[in-house]
Design a protein around this motif. Structure first.
Motif, PDB file in Angstrom:
ATOM      1  N   SER A  96       7.210  -1.942  12.115  1.00 21.81           N
ATOM      2  CA  SER A  96       6.363  -2.909  11.427  1.00 21.81           C
ATOM      3  C   SER A  96       5.602  -2.212  10.318  1.00 21.81           C
ATOM      4  O   SER A  96       5.260  -1.028  10.423  1.00 21.81           O
ATOM      5  N   ALA A  97       5.316  -2.933   9.242  1.00 22.34           N
ATOM      6  CA  ALA A  97       4.653  -2.328   8.086  1.00 22.34           C
ATOM      7  C   ALA A  97       3.298  -1.740   8.460  1.00 22.34           C
ATOM      8  O   ALA A  97       2.947  -0.628   8.038  1.00 22.34           O
ATOM      9  N   GLY A  98       2.534  -2.470   9.257  1.00 20.64           N
ATOM     10  CA  GLY A  98       1.222  -1.972   9.647  1.00 20.64           C
ATOM     11  C   GLY A  98       1.299  -0.688  10.439  1.00 20.64           C
ATOM     12  O   GLY A  98       0.565   0.272  10.168  1.00 20.64           O
ATOM     13  N   GLN A  99       2.189  -0.638  11.415  1.00 17.42           N
ATOM     14  CA  GLN A  99       2.321   0.551  12.257  1.00 17.42           C
ATOM     15  C   GLN A  99       2.808   1.753  11.457  1.00 17.42           C
ATOM     16  O   GLN A  99       2.312   2.865  11.608  1.00 17.42           O
ATOM     17  N   VAL A 100       3.798   1.532  10.598  1.00 17.75           N
ATOM     18  CA  VAL A 100       4.349   2.641   9.815  1.00 17.75           C
ATOM     19  C   VAL A 100       3.306   3.188   8.849  1.00 17.75           C
ATOM     20  O   VAL A 100       3.153   4.409   8.707  1.00 17.75           O
ATOM     21  N   LEU A 101       2.558   2.312   8.187  1.00 15.86           N
ATOM     22  CA  LEU A 101       1.534   2.773   7.249  1.00 15.86           C
ATOM     23  C   LEU A 101       0.437   3.554   7.966  1.00 15.86           C
ATOM     24  O   LEU A 101      -0.008   4.603   7.497  1.00 15.86           O
ATOM     25  N   LEU A 102      -0.013   3.052   9.093  1.00 17.70           N
ATOM     26  CA  LEU A 102      -1.077   3.735   9.823  1.00 17.70           C
ATOM     27  C   LEU A 102      -0.619   5.102  10.332  1.00 17.70           C
ATOM     28  O   LEU A 102      -1.367   6.075  10.276  1.00 17.70           O
ATOM     29  N   SER A 103       0.622   5.193  10.800  1.00 18.82           N
ATOM     30  CA  SER A 103       1.118   6.475  11.295  1.00 18.82           C
ATOM     31  C   SER A 103       1.332   7.471  10.167  1.00 18.82           C
ATOM     32  O   SER A 103       1.379   8.679  10.407  1.00 18.82           O
ATOM     33  N   SER A 104       1.421   6.969   8.930  1.00 23.49           N
ATOM     34  CA  SER A 104       1.658   7.848   7.783  1.00 23.49           C
ATOM     35  C   SER A 104       0.384   8.249   7.058  1.00 23.49           C
ATOM     36  O   SER A 104       0.435   9.053   6.125  1.00 23.49           O
ATOM     37  N   SER A 105      -0.762   7.700   7.455  1.00 23.88           N
ATOM     38  CA  SER A 105      -1.993   7.896   6.686  1.00 23.88           C
ATOM     39  C   SER A 105      -3.017   8.777   7.394  1.00 23.88           C
ATOM     40  O   SER A 105      -4.189   8.783   7.025  1.00 23.88           O
ATOM     41  N   GLY A 106      -2.572   9.533   8.394  1.00 27.45           N
ATOM     42  CA  GLY A 106      -3.520  10.348   9.154  1.00 27.45           C
ATOM     43  C   GLY A 106      -4.277  11.354   8.320  1.00 27.45           C
ATOM     44  O   GLY A 106      -5.441  11.649   8.587  1.00 27.45           O
ATOM     45  N   ALA A 107      -3.640  11.905   7.269  1.00 21.92           N
ATOM     46  CA  ALA A 107      -4.299  12.903   6.426  1.00 21.92           C
ATOM     47  C   ALA A 107      -4.543  12.379   5.012  1.00 21.92           C
ATOM     48  O   ALA A 107      -4.836  13.154   4.107  1.00 21.92           O
ATOM     49  N   ALA A 108      -4.449  11.072   4.829  1.00 17.42           N
ATOM     50  CA  ALA A 108      -4.563  10.500   3.487  1.00 17.42           C
ATOM     51  C   ALA A 108      -6.010  10.482   2.997  1.00 17.42           C
ATOM     52  O   ALA A 108      -6.951  10.346   3.784  1.00 17.42           O
ATOM     53  N   ARG A 109      -6.174  10.623   1.671  1.00 17.49           N
ATOM     54  CA  ARG A 109      -7.479  10.445   1.034  1.00 17.49           C
ATOM     55  C   ARG A 109      -7.769   8.977   0.783  1.00 17.49           C
ATOM     56  O   ARG A 109      -8.916   8.563   0.719  1.00 17.49           O
ATOM     57  N   LEU A 110      -6.691   8.199   0.637  1.00 12.45           N
ATOM     58  CA  LEU A 110      -6.820   6.773   0.330  1.00 12.45           C
ATOM     59  C   LEU A 110      -5.534   6.083   0.761  1.00 12.45           C
ATOM     60  O   LEU A 110      -4.442   6.611   0.561  1.00 12.45           O
ATOM     61  N   LEU A 111      -5.668   4.896   1.356  1.00 14.30           N
ATOM     62  CA  LEU A 111      -4.521   4.073   1.715  1.00 14.30           C
ATOM     63  C   LEU A 111      -4.567   2.818   0.857  1.00 14.30           C
ATOM     64  O   LEU A 111      -5.591   2.135   0.797  1.00 14.30           O
ATOM     65  N   VAL A 112      -3.460   2.514   0.180  1.00 12.91           N
ATOM     66  CA  VAL A 112      -3.384   1.361  -0.707  1.00 12.91           C
ATOM     67  C   VAL A 112      -2.392   0.360  -0.141  1.00 12.91           C
ATOM     68  O   VAL A 112      -1.237   0.700   0.134  1.00 12.91           O
ATOM     69  N   VAL A 113      -2.843  -0.876   0.028  1.00 11.75           N
ATOM     70  CA  VAL A 113      -1.968  -1.927   0.544  1.00 11.75           C
ATOM     71  C   VAL A 113      -2.091  -3.156  -0.347  1.00 11.75           C
ATOM     72  O   VAL A 113      -3.104  -3.376  -1.004  1.00 11.75           O
ATOM     73  N   GLY A 114      -1.035  -3.952  -0.368  1.00  8.22           N
ATOM     74  CA  GLY A 114      -1.056  -5.187  -1.129  1.00  8.22           C
ATOM     75  C   GLY A 114      -1.501  -6.356  -0.268  1.00  8.22           C
ATOM     76  O   GLY A 114      -1.467  -6.306   0.957  1.00  8.22           O
ATOM     77  N   ARG A 115      -1.923  -7.413  -0.944  1.00  3.10           N
ATOM     78  CA  ARG A 115      -2.313  -8.656  -0.262  1.00  3.10           C
ATOM     79  C   ARG A 115      -1.864  -9.836  -1.115  1.00  3.10           C
ATOM     80  O   ARG A 115      -2.197  -9.911  -2.296  1.00  3.10           O
ATOM     81  N   ARG A 116      -1.108 -10.738  -0.515  1.00  2.00           N
ATOM     82  CA  ARG A 116      -0.668 -11.913  -1.263  1.00  2.00           C
ATOM     83  C   ARG A 116      -1.865 -12.810  -1.529  1.00  2.00           C
ATOM     84  O   ARG A 116      -2.601 -13.173  -0.607  1.00  2.00           O
ATOM     85  N   ALA A 117      -2.059 -13.162  -2.795  1.00  2.02           N
ATOM     86  CA  ALA A 117      -3.287 -13.847  -3.204  1.00  2.02           C
ATOM     87  C   ALA A 117      -3.220 -15.361  -3.102  1.00  2.02           C
ATOM     88  O   ALA A 117      -4.193 -16.035  -3.405  1.00  2.02           O
ATOM     89  N   ARG A 118      -2.099 -15.907  -2.697  1.00  2.00           N
ATOM     90  CA  ARG A 118      -1.996 -17.358  -2.618  1.00  2.00           C
ATOM     91  C   ARG A 118      -2.874 -17.918  -1.512  1.00  2.00           C
ATOM     92  O   ARG A 118      -2.951 -17.365  -0.426  1.00  2.00           O
ATOM     93  N   ARG A 119      -3.519 -19.064  -1.794  1.00  2.00           N
ATOM     94  CA  ARG A 119      -4.331 -19.741  -0.786  1.00  2.00           C
ATOM     95  C   ARG A 119      -3.439 -20.605   0.092  1.00  2.00           C
ATOM     96  O   ARG A 119      -2.566 -21.315  -0.388  1.00  2.00           O
ATOM     97  N   GLY A 120      -3.679 -20.518   1.404  1.00  2.00           N
ATOM     98  CA  GLY A 120      -2.950 -21.357   2.333  1.00  2.00           C
ATOM     99  C   GLY A 120      -3.758 -22.585   2.702  1.00  2.00           C
ATOM    100  O   GLY A 120      -4.835 -22.845   2.151  1.00  2.00           O
ATOM    101  N   ALA A 121      -3.252 -23.337   3.659  1.00  3.06           N
ATOM    102  CA  ALA A 121      -3.933 -24.562   4.077  1.00  3.06           C
ATOM    103  C   ALA A 121      -5.313 -24.271   4.669  1.00  3.06           C
ATOM    104  O   ALA A 121      -6.227 -25.091   4.587  1.00  3.06           O
TER     105      ALA A 121
END
Length: 302
Positions: free
Chosen positions: A251-276
């Motif tokens: 899963s994207a969340g799990q893979v990113l978190l396991s890869s960011s243990g020594a990171a200075r900054l983690l950058v993720v995207g967010r879809r900006a569309r409004r839902g119901a």
């Protein structure tokens, strides 16, 4: 008019650490920094002291104290500060519309507990049209060099690694990749671009999609090719940035978190569309904001 970085302050230790992080980022990028204290006095049907002049003075004192601290640590920084007569969410969202990024503080107690954003932080990140960076008090000690000095204005957190998540096609992740490359270039950091993938389910399977994977030599080469194509224009624009490509099943969340243990900054995207039900942070950004061991930048995209 050149853009600036905006940081929200309210007198809390979290907001002061966020302001100092924002100041260092502004210095790296050659930008100005605007400190914003937002509040609105509203009548209450309770017998409390509602001396408006006194409340105005308190707000001004908090803002000027933060301004003085940041200016003392970063004497060459183009710095402005203002009190905005509005709610924190509305004021910060409005100000951030014209900013390079918005930086907010978040209470956090280490890698286990993670971030405690609070309702204001969640509303801001879910609705912002510009990148929002969430910084914890602990992040200052963990990313400001081996001495762990909190906000002394030096370049102790230069270099290192920035992690960015890439998903979909090149256009889907372009804003997050652009933000991450610029941040890495400003620091002289290595950029780790991470693409998570999973085996298509029976319901997601289609002959056309599998034909594309077959042409690439299989699912893994297909995902690797997609990552290379998304990175190509940014590598050309930022040739000085060293890039590590990572394609991993999960899963994207799990893979990113396991890869960011020594990171200075983690950058993720967010879809900006409004839902119901209104704007949402999204599952990947939500996981990163609550569990990542470093500052998190959430970059909206269409």
């Amino acid at each position: 008019m050149s853009r600036e970085i905006v940081a929200g302050v309210d007198g809390s230790p979290e907001s002061l650490v966020a302001a100092d992080w924002a100041a260092r980022e502004a210095v790296r990028r050659g930008l100005g920094l605007r400190l914003v204290y937002a509040w609105r006095s509203e009548p209450l049907n309770v017998p409390l002291d509602q001396d408006r002049a006194r409340q105005d003075r308190m707000a001004e004192e908090v803002l000027r104290a933060a301004e003085s601290t940041v200016a003392g640590r970063h004497p060459g920084l183009a710095l402005t500060a203002e009190v905005l007569p509005d709610t924190p969410v509305a004021a910060l969202l409005s100000t951030a519309e014209r900013a390079e990024m918005l930086v907010i503080g978040s209470r956090g107690h280490g890698r286990v507990v993670g971030f405690l954003l609070g309702s204001h932080g969640q509303q801001i990140i879910a609705a912002a049209t510009r990148p929002v960076v969430a910084v914890r008090t602990r992040d200052a000690a963990e990313t400001d060099g081996p001495e762990g000095r909190e906000g002394d204005g030096d370049a102790g957190d230069e270099g290192g690694e920035i992690v960015v998540g890439q998903e979909g096609g090149p256009e889907d992740s372009a804003p997050a990749l652009g933000f991450a490359f610029a941040a890495a270039a400003a620091r002289g950091a290595t950029l780790r671009a991470v693409r998570a993938w999973s085996v298509p389910s029976l319901y997601a399977y289609s002959p056309a999609s599998m034909a594309l994977a077959d042409e690439a030599g299989g699912l893994v080469p297909y995902e690797e090719k997609a990552l290379r194509e998304a990175l190509a224009p940014w590598r050309e624009r930022f040739p000085e940035v060293r890039v590590t490509e990572q394609v991993e099943i999960g899963s994207a969340g799990q893979v990113l978190l396991s890869s960011s243990g020594a990171a200075r900054l983690l950058v993720v995207g967010r879809r900006a569309r409004r839902g119901a039900l209104g704007s949402r942070i999204g599952s990947v950004a939500h996981a990163a904001l609550h569990l990542a061991p470093c500052p998190v930048a959430v970059v909206p995209h269409e």
